[in-house]
Design an enzyme around this catalytic site. Structure first.
Site, PDB file in Angstrom:
ATOM      1  N   CYS A 123       0.782  -0.788  -0.265  1.00  0.00           N
ATOM      2  CA  CYS A 123      -0.495  -0.194  -0.132  1.00  0.00           C
ATOM      3  C   CYS A 123       0.595   1.190  -0.017  1.00  0.00           C
ATOM      4  O   CYS A 123       1.529   1.179   0.987  1.00  0.00           O
ATOM      5  CB  CYS A 123      -1.131   0.179   1.458  1.00  0.00           C
ATOM      6  SG  CYS A 123      -2.270   1.682   0.975  1.00  0.00           S
ATOM      7  N   SER A 182      -2.766   9.101   5.874  1.00  0.00           N
ATOM      8  CA  SER A 182      -1.425   9.084   5.910  1.00  0.00           C
ATOM      9  C   SER A 182      -0.898  10.072   6.425  1.00  0.00           C
ATOM     10  O   SER A 182       0.110  10.369   6.841  1.00  0.00           O
ATOM     11  CB  SER A 182      -0.975   8.494   5.077  1.00  0.00           C
ATOM     12  OG  SER A 182      -1.177   9.149   3.191  1.00  0.00           O
TER      13      SER A 182
END
Length: 254
Positions: A40, A93
């Site tokens: 990812c 993130s």
């Protein structure tokens, strides 16, 4: 090709991606944990900042095609990365990376000046043009029009960063060493060699068009934080076939 650098005692991790029906490994008090997936790019952002700041943590990999039920207790969206500190969970993130930069200020990854910090965040957002085009290219199959449009979008997106790096006149966007902007765009830059592998087009990443960005990629590969999480393009390409096993264009390169 960069060699991986072991984080020694900085990281402990599960040996496989946990899926539905699994139990969440018990978390020791005071231990920072990242719920992640090996391929990812968004989770890779968090790993880069953890490595750049030498933060002790552990990693639990999760299967995003067959998600464990307990992942939704950490993040109701069922996505990674998730950063857990005791009972507190943070996700997305950029949020996890900004949190780490504030709590662990050394080395600082953002410019000290608010205007320059805002500009870096602006360019992080601008990178989405490139990441979106990459995603379209991955699953273009044999559609030549989609591949051409994706490659054109990637090049025009990179033009913006080529101009900005030239304007800054520095080795990295962060100066002499990588900063937050460098780390936030790197996961997709790491995957850029796949563009020519999938599209079979050698005119995407050319030295005459990107005389600053191509050396930037080479220099980033020498950064210790990047080395800890780097995967070669062949590994990323092989993973894509698990998402789209019928894509003969991807399989032909394995």
């Amino acid at each position: 090709m960069a060699n991986k650098v072991a984080l020694s005692s900085l990281v402990t991790m599960t040996t496989k991606h946990l899926s539905s029906g699994s139990s969440c490994p018990p978390l020791e008090d005071g231990v920072m944990r990242v719920y992640s997936m090996k391929y990812c790019p968004y989770a890779q952002r968090t790993h880069l900042v953890l490595a750049a700041k030498n933060i002790k943590h552990e990693v639990v990999y999760v299967n995003l095609k067959n998600k464990p039920e307990w992942l939704f207790e950490k993040n109701s969206l069922g996505k990674v990365p998730v950063l857990q500190i005791n009972e507190h969970c943070l996700f997305e993130s950029l949020i996890t990376c900004d949190y780490l930069d504030e709590v662990y200020p050394e080395p600082p990854l953002y410019p000290a000046q608010p205007l320059k910090k805002a500009q870096d965040r602006m360019f992080i957002e601008l990178w989405s043009q490139i990441s979106a085009a990459l995603l379209k290219l991955y699953f273009s199959k044999k559609d030549e029009q989609i591949m051409k449009k994706s490659c054109d979008d990637i090049k025009s997106g990179l033009d913006v960063f080529e101009t900005e790096l030239t304007k800054r006149g520095t080795k990295f966007f962060g100066g002499d060493t990588p900063g937050m902007l460098d780390y936030m765009i790197w996961p997709w830059a790491e995957r850029l060699p796949m563009v020519e592998m999938i599209a079979r087009n050698n005119g995407v990443l050319t030295q005459d068009r990107f005389p600053k960005m191509l050396p930037w990629m080479v220099d980033m590969m020498e950064d210790n934080a990047v080395k800890t999480v780097y995967l070669p393009p062949e590994a990323h390409l092989k993973f894509l076939t698990t998402l789209d096993p019928d894509n003969s264009r991807l399989r032909s390169f394995l």
